[in-house]
Design a protein around this motif. Structure first.
Motif, mmCIF file in Angstrom:
data_model
loop_
_atom_site.group_PDB
_atom_site.id
_atom_site.type_symbol
_atom_site.label_atom_id
_atom_site.label_comp_id
_atom_site.label_asym_id
_atom_site.label_seq_id
_atom_site.Cartn_x
_atom_site.Cartn_y
_atom_site.Cartn_z
ATOM 1 N N UNK A 122 0.769 -1.223 0.200
ATOM 2 C CA UNK A 122 0.261 -0.122 0.066
ATOM 3 C C UNK A 122 0.748 1.399 0.020
ATOM 4 N N UNK A 123 2.059 1.005 0.549
ATOM 5 C CA UNK A 123 2.944 2.334 0.782
ATOM 6 C C UNK A 123 3.491 2.700 -0.418
ATOM 7 N N UNK A 124 3.714 1.578 -1.093
ATOM 8 C CA UNK A 124 4.507 1.637 -2.664
ATOM 9 C C UNK A 124 3.444 2.271 -3.569
ATOM 10 N N UNK A 125 2.300 1.660 -3.580
ATOM 11 C CA UNK A 125 1.223 2.435 -4.394
ATOM 12 C C UNK A 125 1.082 3.782 -4.112
ATOM 13 N N UNK A 126 0.909 4.261 -2.914
ATOM 14 C CA UNK A 126 0.774 5.808 -2.698
ATOM 15 C C UNK A 126 1.956 6.572 -3.078
ATOM 16 N N UNK A 127 3.038 5.980 -2.690
ATOM 17 C CA UNK A 127 4.281 6.635 -3.009
ATOM 18 C C UNK A 127 4.624 6.795 -4.632
ATOM 19 N N UNK A 128 4.064 5.667 -5.400
ATOM 20 C CA UNK A 128 3.887 6.090 -6.932
ATOM 21 C C UNK A 128 2.971 7.002 -7.456
ATOM 22 N N UNK A 129 2.082 7.471 -6.358
ATOM 23 C CA UNK A 129 1.124 8.489 -6.943
ATOM 24 C C UNK A 129 -0.016 7.723 -7.526
ATOM 25 N N UNK A 130 -0.300 6.455 -7.385
ATOM 26 C CA UNK A 130 -1.338 5.809 -8.002
ATOM 27 C C UNK A 130 -2.777 5.831 -7.415
ATOM 28 N N UNK A 131 -2.614 6.592 -6.295
ATOM 29 C CA UNK A 131 -4.089 6.861 -5.443
ATOM 30 C C UNK A 131 -4.410 8.317 -5.480
ATOM 31 N N UNK A 132 -5.620 8.683 -5.867
ATOM 32 C CA UNK A 132 -5.859 10.294 -5.822
ATOM 33 C C UNK A 132 -5.884 10.783 -4.543
ATOM 34 N N UNK A 133 -5.722 12.089 -4.515
ATOM 35 C CA UNK A 133 -5.677 12.821 -3.129
ATOM 36 C C UNK A 133 -7.037 12.042 -2.081
ATOM 37 N N UNK A 134 -8.174 12.053 -2.779
ATOM 38 C CA UNK A 134 -9.435 11.753 -2.129
ATOM 39 C C UNK A 134 -9.681 10.504 -1.614
ATOM 40 N N UNK A 135 -9.059 9.556 -2.558
ATOM 41 C CA UNK A 135 -8.915 8.213 -2.092
ATOM 42 C C UNK A 135 -7.967 7.922 -1.193
ATOM 43 N N UNK A 136 -6.980 8.731 -1.135
ATOM 44 C CA UNK A 136 -5.892 8.346 -0.131
ATOM 45 C C UNK A 136 -6.450 8.947 1.436
ATOM 46 N N UNK A 137 -7.037 9.859 1.238
ATOM 47 C CA UNK A 137 -7.678 10.467 2.633
ATOM 48 C C UNK A 137 -8.914 9.462 2.987
ATOM 49 N N UNK A 138 -9.469 8.894 2.275
ATOM 50 C CA UNK A 138 -10.702 7.853 2.730
ATOM 51 C C UNK A 138 -9.915 6.810 3.272
ATOM 52 N N UNK A 139 -8.771 6.211 2.402
ATOM 53 C CA UNK A 139 -8.143 4.830 3.002
ATOM 54 C C UNK A 139 -7.690 5.355 4.232
ATOM 55 N N UNK A 140 -6.902 6.395 4.571
ATOM 56 C CA UNK A 140 -6.421 6.821 5.794
ATOM 57 C C UNK A 140 -7.640 6.777 6.864
#
Length: 364
Positions: free
Chosen positions: A291-309
């Protein structure tokens, strides 16, 4: 005319029990109780999240508040055994899913900058804890098995580590295992509170705070509870340091089995009882990294990243509430005061060694 006589055979108790357990009504009740256990952890978690922003409580954070509420609930109202399954599911499985999703905050730049020093710090601390704490425990009157479990629990990952090495501990019984697990929960909770208050009094740097909490607290959830007080960078670093310790559980268990066999001069009973297939390989750490790698590569939108968090935070809060519910203070009062004293001294020594190593390794 042949009469067909039918004679009922009296069922034995195991057969009766099996019949009851396979009864749909029994299964429905079992799942209801399981669900109620999980609902209880969720309710305590929601209350903790509502209390967290209040003046005086903000410094603790929702995770620590949830854990304290769980301990208080069990002390005041108890915990029905039928709810145990759901509560344990929250403390273990829900915790792991929360950790996986927490990877959305992982900064691989921070991981790379920490690198070998973090591994060396954790290895040296584990070596110290695994050898010093059992020695201290035996000197202060604990059994060898309880002292060993407390040492491994402090050094690696609390209850999970205790469960992993319990079959290796000579003469360990279920009461000692339960006691070791409970003490890891209590001492880790005290550690969370002490570190959070020390941070605000001593004004520790975020980087230093992350290293200290990640390298000393027992459980992953305790690190997750203490970390945010130092800011996001402290939280990220603390999780990296802690998860590195968790990854070392398997080699430590293997080494202990070898040492016990070597000490006995032949294949020991502890080694015979140990099932290598049941070694708790931390698969959730891999999920955390992915999950960290996916986020670091920018594959998650900001909104999706916030929801996941936000989902990860809620899952972690539930897990902390469950951990609090599983801490039985009566066990400590009845049989574990000496073990608790040993654990307190061990935690103080472990923290002092961590402080020294952080300075010697030039990590701040």
């Amino acid at each position: 005319m042949k009469i067909n006589q039918h004679t009922d055979v009296e069922k034995s108790p195991p057969e009766i029990a099996s019949g009851i357990k396979s009864n749909p009504f029994f299964l429905e009740k079992k799942w209801q109780h399981f669900g109620l256990g999980m609902v209880l952890t969720a309710i305590i978690g929601i209350v903790a999240m509502q209390l967290a922003p209040l003046p005086g409580l903000a410094v603790l954070g929702s995770l620590t508040i949830a854990l304290l509420l769980g301990i208080s609930w069990r002390s005041l109202f108890g915990l029905p055994k039928v709810y145990g399954g759901g509560v344990q599911f929250s403390a273990r499985r829900v915790l792991r899913f929360g950790i996986i999703l927490t990877g959305v905050r992982l900064n691989f730049g921070l991981v790379a900058s920490s690198g070998f020093q973090v591994l060396l710090l954790d290895v040296l601390l584990i070596i110290f804890g695994v050898f010093f704490i059992p020695w201290l425990g035996k000197r202060l009157g604990l059994t060898s098995s309880l002292a060993l479990m407390l040492g491994v629990g402090q050094s690696i990952c609390g209850a999970s580590a205790v469960g992993a090495v319990a079959p290796l501990a000579p003469g360990a019984d279920q009461d000692e295992v339960s006691l070791a697990v409970a003490i890891c929960g209590i001492m880790g909770t005290l550690g969370v509170l002490l570190f959070i208050f020390a941070l605000n009094i001593l004004n520790w740097q975020s980087h230093f705070y992350g290293l200290l909490t990640g390298s000393t607290l027992h459980e992953i959830a305790q690190v997750a509870a203490a970390g945010p007080a130092g800011g996001q960078s402290a939280m990220d670093l603390a999780m990296v340091v802690k998860l590195t310790r968790v990854l070392l559980l398997a080699p430590v268990a293997l080494a202990l089995a070898f040492l016990l066999t070597l000490r006995a001069g032949k294949e020991s009973q502890a080694a015979k009882k140990f099932d290598w297939r049941k070694l708790p390989i931390p698969w959730f750490v891999l999920g955390f990294v992915i999950v960290g790698a996916i986020n670091s590569l920018g594959w998650l939108s900001k909104d999706l990243s916030n929801i996941t968090l936000q989902i990860s935070i809620f899952l972690m809060v539930m897990a902390m509430a469950a951990m609090g519910l599983l801490v039985d203070l009566k066990v400590i009062r009845k049989t574990g005061l000496r073990a608790l004293a040993v654990s307190f001294l061990a935690f103080a020594a472990f923290t002092a060694i961590s402080l020294g190593l952080i300075a010697v390794l030039g990590m701040v």
